[in-house]
Design a protein around this motif. Structure first.
Motif, PDB file in Angstrom:
ATOM      1  N   SER A 163      73.790  61.844   2.464  1.00 27.83           N
ATOM      2  CA  SER A 163      72.407  61.395   2.356  1.00 27.83           C
ATOM      3  C   SER A 163      71.596  61.868   3.560  1.00 27.83           C
ATOM      4  CB  SER A 163      72.352  59.866   2.273  1.00 27.83           C
ATOM      5  OG  SER A 163      71.007  59.418   2.396  1.00 27.83           O
ATOM      6  N   ARG A 164      70.416  62.366   3.267  1.00 25.40           N
ATOM      7  CA  ARG A 164      69.494  62.768   4.319  1.00 25.40           C
ATOM      8  C   ARG A 164      68.324  61.792   4.438  1.00 25.40           C
ATOM      9  NH1 ARG A 164      70.621  67.972   5.989  1.00 25.40           N
ATOM     10  NH2 ARG A 164      72.071  69.126   4.647  1.00 25.40           N
ATOM     11  N   ASN A 165      68.454  60.653   3.773  1.00 28.67           N
ATOM     12  CA  ASN A 165      67.345  59.709   3.711  1.00 28.67           C
ATOM     13  C   ASN A 165      67.604  58.385   4.430  1.00 28.67           C
ATOM     14  OD1 ASN A 165      65.693  61.365   1.917  1.00 28.67           O
ATOM     15  ND2 ASN A 165      67.231  60.903   0.374  1.00 28.67           N
ATOM     16  N   GLU A 166      68.874  57.995   4.570  1.00 25.63           N
ATOM     17  CA  GLU A 166      69.151  56.706   5.178  1.00 25.63           C
ATOM     18  C   GLU A 166      70.601  56.645   5.631  1.00 25.63           C
ATOM     19  OE1 GLU A 166      68.402  53.987   1.968  1.00 25.63           O
ATOM     20  OE2 GLU A 166      70.424  54.218   1.179  1.00 25.63           O
ATOM     21  N   TYR A 167      70.863  55.730   6.571  1.00 26.83           N
ATOM     22  CA  TYR A 167      72.235  55.511   7.023  1.00 26.83           C
ATOM     23  C   TYR A 167      72.292  54.220   7.828  1.00 26.83           C
ATOM     24  CZ  TYR A 167      70.517  57.388  11.497  1.00 26.83           C
ATOM     25  OH  TYR A 167      69.812  57.592  12.645  1.00 26.83           O
ATOM     26  N   TRP A 168      73.488  53.739   8.042  1.00 27.88           N
ATOM     27  CA  TRP A 168      73.720  52.588   8.914  1.00 27.88           C
ATOM     28  C   TRP A 168      74.469  53.049  10.163  1.00 27.88           C
ATOM     29  CZ3 TRP A 168      74.282  52.347   3.659  1.00 27.88           C
ATOM     30  CH2 TRP A 168      73.600  51.324   2.978  1.00 27.88           C
ATOM     31  N   SER A 169      74.217  52.399  11.268  1.00 31.44           N
ATOM     32  CA  SER A 169      75.094  52.531  12.433  1.00 31.44           C
ATOM     33  C   SER A 169      75.905  51.243  12.520  1.00 31.44           C
ATOM     34  CB  SER A 169      74.290  52.758  13.712  1.00 31.44           C
ATOM     35  OG  SER A 169      73.381  51.695  13.952  1.00 31.44           O
ATOM     36  N   LEU A 170      77.206  51.383  12.710  1.00 31.63           N
ATOM     37  CA  LEU A 170      78.100  50.236  12.882  1.00 31.63           C
ATOM     38  C   LEU A 170      79.065  50.586  13.995  1.00 31.63           C
ATOM     39  CD1 LEU A 170      79.211  47.472  11.948  1.00 31.63           C
ATOM     40  CD2 LEU A 170      80.730  48.737  10.407  1.00 31.63           C
ATOM     41  N   ASN A 171      79.030  49.814  15.067  1.00 30.07           N
ATOM     42  CA  ASN A 171      79.858  50.101  16.229  1.00 30.07           C
ATOM     43  C   ASN A 171      80.624  48.853  16.670  1.00 30.07           C
ATOM     44  OD1 ASN A 171      78.968  52.951  17.000  1.00 30.07           O
ATOM     45  ND2 ASN A 171      77.012  51.890  16.887  1.00 30.07           N
ATOM     46  N   ARG A 172      81.856  49.070  17.063  1.00 32.21           N
ATOM     47  CA  ARG A 172      82.651  47.999  17.654  1.00 32.21           C
ATOM     48  C   ARG A 172      82.291  47.914  19.129  1.00 32.21           C
ATOM     49  NH1 ARG A 172      87.807  49.375  16.025  1.00 32.21           N
ATOM     50  NH2 ARG A 172      87.894  50.789  17.790  1.00 32.21           N
ATOM     51  N   VAL A 173      81.711  46.798  19.541  1.00 28.52           N
ATOM     52  CA  VAL A 173      81.259  46.610  20.916  1.00 28.52           C
ATOM     53  C   VAL A 173      82.384  46.073  21.787  1.00 28.52           C
ATOM     54  CG1 VAL A 173      79.581  45.412  22.381  1.00 28.52           C
ATOM     55  CG2 VAL A 173      78.907  46.222  20.106  1.00 28.52           C
ATOM     56  N   ASN A 174      83.218  45.220  21.187  1.00 30.84           N
ATOM     57  CA  ASN A 174      84.312  44.624  21.946  1.00 30.84           C
ATOM     58  C   ASN A 174      85.499  44.384  21.013  1.00 30.84           C
ATOM     59  OD1 ASN A 174      85.219  43.404  24.554  1.00 30.84           O
ATOM     60  ND2 ASN A 174      85.455  41.582  23.276  1.00 30.84           N
ATOM     61  N   GLY A 175      86.716  44.592  21.534  1.00 25.26           N
ATOM     62  CA  GLY A 175      87.916  44.357  20.743  1.00 25.26           C
ATOM     63  C   GLY A 175      88.509  45.629  20.179  1.00 25.26           C
ATOM     64  N   THR A 176      89.542  45.463  19.371  1.00 24.01           N
ATOM     65  CA  THR A 176      90.246  46.608  18.782  1.00 24.01           C
ATOM     66  C   THR A 176      90.405  46.479  17.270  1.00 24.01           C
ATOM     67  OG1 THR A 176      92.395  45.551  19.196  1.00 24.01           O
ATOM     68  CG2 THR A 176      91.550  47.031  20.907  1.00 24.01           C
ATOM     69  N   SER A 177      89.808  45.471  16.681  1.00 20.37           N
ATOM     70  CA  SER A 177      89.976  45.227  15.246  1.00 20.37           C
ATOM     71  C   SER A 177      89.435  46.380  14.406  1.00 20.37           C
ATOM     72  CB  SER A 177      89.267  43.938  14.829  1.00 20.37           C
ATOM     73  OG  SER A 177      89.871  42.810  15.399  1.00 20.37           O
ATOM     74  N   ILE A 178      90.164  46.688  13.343  1.00 20.10           N
ATOM     75  CA  ILE A 178      89.703  47.623  12.326  1.00 20.10           C
ATOM     76  C   ILE A 178      89.297  46.800  11.109  1.00 20.10           C
ATOM     77  CG2 ILE A 178      90.348  49.526  10.807  1.00 20.10           C
ATOM     78  CD1 ILE A 178      92.314  50.418  12.952  1.00 20.10           C
ATOM     79  N   VAL A 179      88.034  46.905  10.702  1.00 20.40           N
ATOM     80  CA  VAL A 179      87.519  46.066   9.625  1.00 20.40           C
ATOM     81  C   VAL A 179      87.179  46.908   8.400  1.00 20.40           C
ATOM     82  CG1 VAL A 179      86.606  44.340  11.210  1.00 20.40           C
ATOM     83  CG2 VAL A 179      85.161  46.263  10.518  1.00 20.40           C
TER      84      VAL A 179
END
Length: 222
Positions: A163-179
């Motif tokens: 997509s060239r129209n939209e996206y989300w940023s999602l970042n792990r700030v603290n910890g090591t969990s994989i969600v």
């Protein structure tokens, strides 16, 4: 009990509340309101129920300890501010007319749907429960071309287009969990088009390329 805030809120010290109280702070003014805080502003329960086309502009860090209820109005954090939800805090009622137009962080080990959007569109992104209460994730929705952040020239061969129209940023700030991640789609809110729902894939930047993260579960219709 409820406490209605009319006008701007400027907190240069600390706003204290009884942890056993049920006080709900409601932003209801028919004009735009600014929330300014020198330190992180901790609010147990908050309701956003603004007048038509009026919003809350956040200058500082806002921490929700129990719940943030969206009815009407949008929260606009400035360039260095964020809305933080605590371990067991929830966001409820977000819609096209009420969400956070900026970054939202969630700390804790419960699943969560980030109440984010842009330009009068609510575009949720959810995560499964992290492993520990100290884990923290940050999410934001963007309208724009993700290829301007990381070139689409570096893409897994299994992906035919991004997509060239939209996206989300999602970042792990603290910890090591994989969600696990849950994204939203609405054909009325984006100019992107595709032929079948089964052709959708989730892609994410892995530091070197846009990786194909698959389509574990797809629901809905075109």
């Amino acid at each position: 009990d409820s406490l209605a805030i009319a006008g701007h809120l400027n907190v240069q010290g600390q706003l204290r509340y009884d942890s056993l109280a049920v006080t709900n702070i409601i932003f209801t003014d028919t004009l735009n309101q600014a929330v300014t805080t020198a330190d992180t502003l901790h609010i147990k329960r908050m309701t956003l129920n603004k007048g038509q086309n009026t919003h809350v502009f956040l200058n500082g860090q806002l921490a929700i300890e129990d719940s943030l209820s969206f009815v009407k109005g949008i929260v606009y954090p400035d360039s260095v501010s964020v809305v933080l939800f605590g371990d067991t805090a929830i966001a409820q009622g977000a819609s096209d007319s009420s969400y956070v137009n900026g970054p939202v962080e969630k700390r804790g080990n419960t699943e969560f749907v980030f109440p984010v959007g842009k330009n009068d569109y609510y575009r949720a992104i959810g995560i499964s429960a992290p492993n520990t209460a100290s884990d923290k994730f940050r999410a934001e929705f963007w309208e724009g071309n993700s290829g301007l952040i990381h070139s689409h020239d570096s893409t897994d061969v299994s992906l035919t287009a991004l997509s060239r129209n939209e996206y989300w940023s999602l970042n792990r700030v603290n910890g090591t969990s994989i969600v696990s991640v849950k994204l939203s789609w609405d054909t009325l809110k984006t100019s992107c088009r595709f032929s079948t729902i089964g052709s959708l894939r989730v892609a994410g930047w892995d530091g070197a390329t846009w990786a194909d993260y698959g389509d574990n579960i797809l629901t809905g219709t075109l």
